[in-house]
Motif scaffolding. Structure first.
Motif, PDB file in Angstrom:
ATOM      1  N   TYR A   1      -3.373   3.198  -7.585  1.00 25.55           N
ATOM      2  CA  TYR A   1      -3.019   3.475  -8.976  1.00 25.55           C
ATOM      3  C   TYR A   1      -3.563   2.328  -9.826  1.00 25.55           C
ATOM      4  O   TYR A   1      -3.046   1.208  -9.760  1.00 25.55           O
ATOM      5  N   PRO A   2      -4.619   2.574 -10.581  1.00 23.16           N
ATOM      6  CA  PRO A   2      -5.299   1.478 -11.278  1.00 23.16           C
ATOM      7  C   PRO A   2      -4.494   0.896 -12.431  1.00 23.16           C
ATOM      8  O   PRO A   2      -3.753   1.606 -13.122  1.00 23.16           O
ATOM      9  N   GLN A   3      -4.645  -0.406 -12.603  1.00 21.41           N
ATOM     10  CA  GLN A   3      -4.121  -1.138 -13.755  1.00 21.41           C
ATOM     11  C   GLN A   3      -2.604  -1.052 -13.884  1.00 21.41           C
ATOM     12  O   GLN A   3      -2.065  -1.144 -14.993  1.00 21.41           O
ATOM     13  N   VAL A   4      -1.903  -0.886 -12.764  1.00 20.42           N
ATOM     14  CA  VAL A   4      -0.439  -0.903 -12.795  1.00 20.42           C
ATOM     15  C   VAL A   4       0.068  -1.948 -11.816  1.00 20.42           C
ATOM     16  O   VAL A   4      -0.633  -2.362 -10.891  1.00 20.42           O
ATOM     17  N   GLU A   5       1.326  -2.357 -12.017  1.00 22.80           N
ATOM     18  CA  GLU A   5       1.928  -3.399 -11.198  1.00 22.80           C
ATOM     19  C   GLU A   5       2.934  -2.821 -10.207  1.00 22.80           C
ATOM     20  O   GLU A   5       3.407  -1.688 -10.368  1.00 22.80           O
ATOM     21  N   HIS A   6       3.267  -3.634  -9.230  1.00 22.39           N
ATOM     22  CA  HIS A   6       4.331  -3.313  -8.285  1.00 22.39           C
ATOM     23  C   HIS A   6       5.588  -2.918  -9.060  1.00 22.39           C
ATOM     24  O   HIS A   6       6.007  -3.614  -9.966  1.00 22.39           O
ATOM     25  N   GLY A   7       6.167  -1.770  -8.713  1.00 26.48           N
ATOM     26  CA  GLY A   7       7.356  -1.305  -9.401  1.00 26.48           C
ATOM     27  C   GLY A   7       7.096  -0.362 -10.550  1.00 26.48           C
ATOM     28  O   GLY A   7       8.018  -0.024 -11.298  1.00 26.48           O
ATOM     29  N   PHE A   8       5.862   0.118 -10.675  1.00 25.27           N
ATOM     30  CA  PHE A   8       5.481   0.887 -11.862  1.00 25.27           C
ATOM     31  C   PHE A   8       6.218   2.220 -11.986  1.00 25.27           C
ATOM     32  O   PHE A   8       6.222   2.824 -13.057  1.00 25.27           O
ATOM     33  N   VAL A   9       6.851   2.701 -10.925  1.00 24.35           N
ATOM     34  CA  VAL A   9       7.510   4.014 -11.001  1.00 24.35           C
ATOM     35  C   VAL A   9       8.907   3.958 -11.609  1.00 24.35           C
ATOM     36  O   VAL A   9       9.463   4.997 -11.967  1.00 24.35           O
TER      37      VAL A   9
ATOM     38  N   MET B   1      10.463  -2.590  -0.682  1.00 22.58           N
ATOM     39  CA  MET B   1      10.839  -3.174   0.610  1.00 22.58           C
ATOM     40  C   MET B   1      11.014  -2.109   1.684  1.00 22.58           C
ATOM     41  O   MET B   1      10.918  -2.395   2.882  1.00 22.58           O
ATOM     42  N   SER B   2      11.276  -0.863   1.265  1.00 24.47           N
ATOM     43  CA  SER B   2      11.532   0.202   2.228  1.00 24.47           C
ATOM     44  C   SER B   2      10.275   0.924   2.674  1.00 24.47           C
ATOM     45  O   SER B   2      10.358   1.850   3.481  1.00 24.47           O
ATOM     46  N   GLY B   3       9.114   0.513   2.169  1.00 22.31           N
ATOM     47  CA  GLY B   3       7.875   1.063   2.703  1.00 22.31           C
ATOM     48  C   GLY B   3       7.803   0.911   4.216  1.00 22.31           C
ATOM     49  O   GLY B   3       7.567   1.891   4.936  1.00 22.31           O
ATOM     50  N   PRO B   4       8.031  -0.307   4.739  1.00 23.06           N
ATOM     51  CA  PRO B   4       8.071  -0.443   6.198  1.00 23.06           C
ATOM     52  C   PRO B   4       9.171   0.388   6.853  1.00 23.06           C
ATOM     53  O   PRO B   4       8.987   0.887   7.969  1.00 23.06           O
ATOM     54  N   PHE B   5      10.292   0.548   6.157  1.00 26.69           N
ATOM     55  CA  PHE B   5      11.435   1.224   6.775  1.00 26.69           C
ATOM     56  C   PHE B   5      11.110   2.677   7.111  1.00 26.69           C
ATOM     57  O   PHE B   5      11.499   3.174   8.177  1.00 26.69           O
ATOM     58  N   VAL B   6      10.423   3.378   6.194  1.00 27.32           N
ATOM     59  CA  VAL B   6      10.145   4.783   6.498  1.00 27.32           C
ATOM     60  C   VAL B   6       9.112   4.908   7.616  1.00 27.32           C
ATOM     61  O   VAL B   6       9.128   5.881   8.374  1.00 27.32           O
ATOM     62  N   ILE B   7       8.227   3.925   7.727  1.00 28.69           N
ATOM     63  CA  ILE B   7       7.288   3.935   8.850  1.00 28.69           C
ATOM     64  C   ILE B   7       8.040   3.723  10.156  1.00 28.69           C
ATOM     65  O   ILE B   7       7.823   4.443  11.146  1.00 28.69           O
ATOM     66  N   TRP B   8       8.953   2.755  10.184  1.00 31.29           N
ATOM     67  CA  TRP B   8       9.764   2.532  11.389  1.00 31.29           C
ATOM     68  C   TRP B   8      10.627   3.748  11.709  1.00 31.29           C
ATOM     69  O   TRP B   8      10.780   4.124  12.875  1.00 31.29           O
ATOM     70  N   ALA B   9      11.185   4.360  10.682  1.00 32.95           N
ATOM     71  CA  ALA B   9      12.049   5.532  10.900  1.00 32.95           C
ATOM     72  C   ALA B   9      11.244   6.683  11.502  1.00 32.95           C
ATOM     73  O   ALA B   9      11.708   7.354  12.441  1.00 32.95           O
ATOM     74  N   ALA B  10      10.052   6.922  10.972  1.00 40.13           N
ATOM     75  CA  ALA B  10       9.232   8.012  11.484  1.00 40.13           C
ATOM     76  C   ALA B  10       8.767   7.746  12.905  1.00 40.13           C
ATOM     77  O   ALA B  10       8.668   8.671  13.730  1.00 40.13           O
ATOM     78  N   ALA B  11       8.480   6.495  13.220  1.00 40.32           N
ATOM     79  CA  ALA B  11       8.068   6.154  14.580  1.00 40.32           C
ATOM     80  C   ALA B  11       9.212   6.328  15.564  1.00 40.32           C
ATOM     81  O   ALA B  11       9.008   6.750  16.707  1.00 40.32           O
TER      82      ALA B  11
ATOM     83  N   ILE C   1       5.906   4.152  -1.307  1.00 38.36           N
ATOM     84  CA  ILE C   1       5.558   3.946  -2.713  1.00 38.36           C
ATOM     85  C   ILE C   1       5.581   2.458  -3.030  1.00 38.36           C
ATOM     86  O   ILE C   1       6.618   1.810  -2.895  1.00 38.36           O
ATOM     87  N   HIS C   2       4.460   1.915  -3.445  1.00 40.98           N
ATOM     88  CA  HIS C   2       4.203   0.477  -3.585  1.00 40.98           C
ATOM     89  C   HIS C   2       5.035  -0.332  -2.578  1.00 40.98           C
ATOM     90  O   HIS C   2       5.858  -1.161  -2.906  1.00 40.98           O
ATOM     91  N   GLY C   3       4.746  -0.050  -1.304  1.00 42.36           N
ATOM     92  CA  GLY C   3       5.448  -0.718  -0.210  1.00 42.36           C
ATOM     93  C   GLY C   3       5.072  -2.181  -0.101  1.00 42.36           C
ATOM     94  O   GLY C   3       3.947  -2.580  -0.424  1.00 42.36           O
ATOM     95  N   ALA C   4       6.021  -2.985   0.372  1.00 44.14           N
ATOM     96  CA  ALA C   4       5.813  -4.427   0.526  1.00 44.14           C
ATOM     97  C   ALA C   4       5.762  -4.797   2.010  1.00 44.14           C
ATOM     98  O   ALA C   4       6.354  -4.121   2.849  1.00 44.14           O
ATOM     99  N   ASN C   5       5.024  -5.853   2.317  1.00 48.24           N
ATOM    100  CA  ASN C   5       4.997  -6.406   3.681  1.00 48.24           C
ATOM    101  C   ASN C   5       4.570  -5.350   4.709  1.00 48.24           C
ATOM    102  O   ASN C   5       5.187  -5.202   5.762  1.00 48.24           O
ATOM    103  N   LEU C   6       3.491  -4.661   4.412  1.00 48.91           N
ATOM    104  CA  LEU C   6       3.015  -3.598   5.291  1.00 48.91           C
ATOM    105  C   LEU C   6       2.110  -4.102   6.410  1.00 48.91           C
ATOM    106  O   LEU C   6       1.827  -3.356   7.355  1.00 48.91           O
ATOM    107  N   ALA C   7       1.667  -5.339   6.312  1.00 49.70           N
ATOM    108  CA  ALA C   7       0.857  -5.938   7.374  1.00 49.70           C
ATOM    109  C   ALA C   7       1.300  -7.384   7.542  1.00 49.70           C
ATOM    110  O   ALA C   7       1.048  -8.222   6.677  1.00 49.70           O
TER     111      ALA C   7
ATOM    112  N   ILE D   1      -2.183  -3.983  -8.994  1.00 48.88           N
ATOM    113  CA  ILE D   1      -1.718  -5.359  -9.204  1.00 48.88           C
ATOM    114  C   ILE D   1      -0.422  -5.537  -8.424  1.00 48.88           C
ATOM    115  O   ILE D   1       0.662  -5.145  -8.880  1.00 48.88           O
ATOM    116  N   ASP D   2      -0.529  -6.087  -7.220  1.00 49.40           N
ATOM    117  CA  ASP D   2       0.645  -6.136  -6.348  1.00 49.40           C
ATOM    118  C   ASP D   2       0.505  -7.262  -5.323  1.00 49.40           C
ATOM    119  O   ASP D   2      -0.221  -7.129  -4.342  1.00 49.40           O
ATOM    120  N   GLN D   3       1.223  -8.345  -5.563  1.00 45.23           N
ATOM    121  CA  GLN D   3       1.161  -9.463  -4.621  1.00 45.23           C
ATOM    122  C   GLN D   3       1.794  -9.118  -3.276  1.00 45.23           C
ATOM    123  O   GLN D   3       1.519  -9.776  -2.266  1.00 45.23           O
TER     124      GLN D   3
END
Length: 245
Positions: free
Chosen positions: A206-214, A125-135, A147-153, A178-180
């Motif tokens: 990252y092939p053949q992995v799901e959201h949250g793989f880290v 969920m914080s993928g967008p946050f670091v983009i907003w913070a940097a802007a 890292i496997h950011g959500a809601n990026l568009a 694999i990331d809805q």
């Protein structure tokens, strides 16, 4: 390693945070660690420790502090997931900018933090946050990682893919195949924004992995891919933030 649990004052209250850095050799380049949706927890503390172990001053805030100081997801039940999505809905670009200002004020006052050298990493969920913070702080953040950011568009005017066109810092984006929450069409829009910005960037699938793989405690954890993400982070932060001291 030195660890602290501190309250960082923001315009909206006390943001309880985990701070960790090496015990000697500073001041250290700063990393702002923006949490994923399941909340601030020991799993993330361990990840912050790993970042600190290579020579960083790491700050991991509880972004849900406006509603709760200690909630985190303990089981993927319907009730807990509903609560988590409700907490997520309270965060947006305005809250991110508020919290980031407070984080920067905090590290500016810490003798072990070299606040001339700051990077940020955001998970899910914080993928967008670091983009907003940097802007919002183009003169402060030297690099960011999504890292496997959500809601990026999204359809919003402040959608990360639109804001990305204003970035001035190097950006790394790790995407699970694999990331809805981050389908290829969304990532393509984000890439167009980064290309428009003309900043150094890398989008890596990252092939053949799901959201949250880290995350080691997730059922979808994929060790080899998680380790690759660490290699990418360490390389980015070493190049853009330099060595400690």
């Amino acid at each position: 390693m030195i660890e602290h649990h501190v309250d960082i004052a923001t315009a909206d209250g006390a943001m309880n945070s985990f701070v960790v850095h090496p015990d000697e050799g500073g001041p250290f380049p700063v990393l702002l660690f923006y949490m994923d949706a399941p909340g601030k927890r020991e799993e993330l503390h361990d990840m912050a420790r790993r970042l600190a172990a290579v020579g960083h001053f790491v700050v991991l805030p509880n972004l849900y502090y406006r509603r709760t100081r200690d909630w985190h997801l303990t089981e993927r039940s319907e009730d807990q997931l509903r609560h988590m999505f409700g907490l997520m809905a309270t965060l947006d670009r305005a809250s991110t900018e508020c919290d980031t200002r407070a984080l920067l004020d905090f590290v500016d006052a810490q003798p072990q933090a070299d606040s001339r050298r700051i990077g940020a990493v955001g998970y899910c969920m914080s993928g967008p946050f670091v983009i907003w913070a940097a802007a919002a702080h183009p003169d402060r953040l030297a690099c960011i990682a999504v890292i496997h950011g959500a809601n990026l568009a999204t359809d919003r005017l402040d959608s990360p893919h639109r804001v990305a066109a204003t970035l001035r810092c190097e950006t790394y984006v790790a995407c699970a195949e694999i990331d809805q929450w981050a389908p290829p069409a969304d990532i393509a829009q984000l890439q167009a924004g980064l290309q428009a910005a003309g900043v150094p960037h890398r989008i890596e699938w990252y092939p053949q992995v799901e959201h949250g793989f880290v995350f080691p405690q997730r059922a979808c954890y994929h060790k080899a891919s998680a380790e690759r993400h660490w290699v990418r982070l360490f390389d980015l932060f070493r190049r853009r933030l330099g060595a400690p001291g």
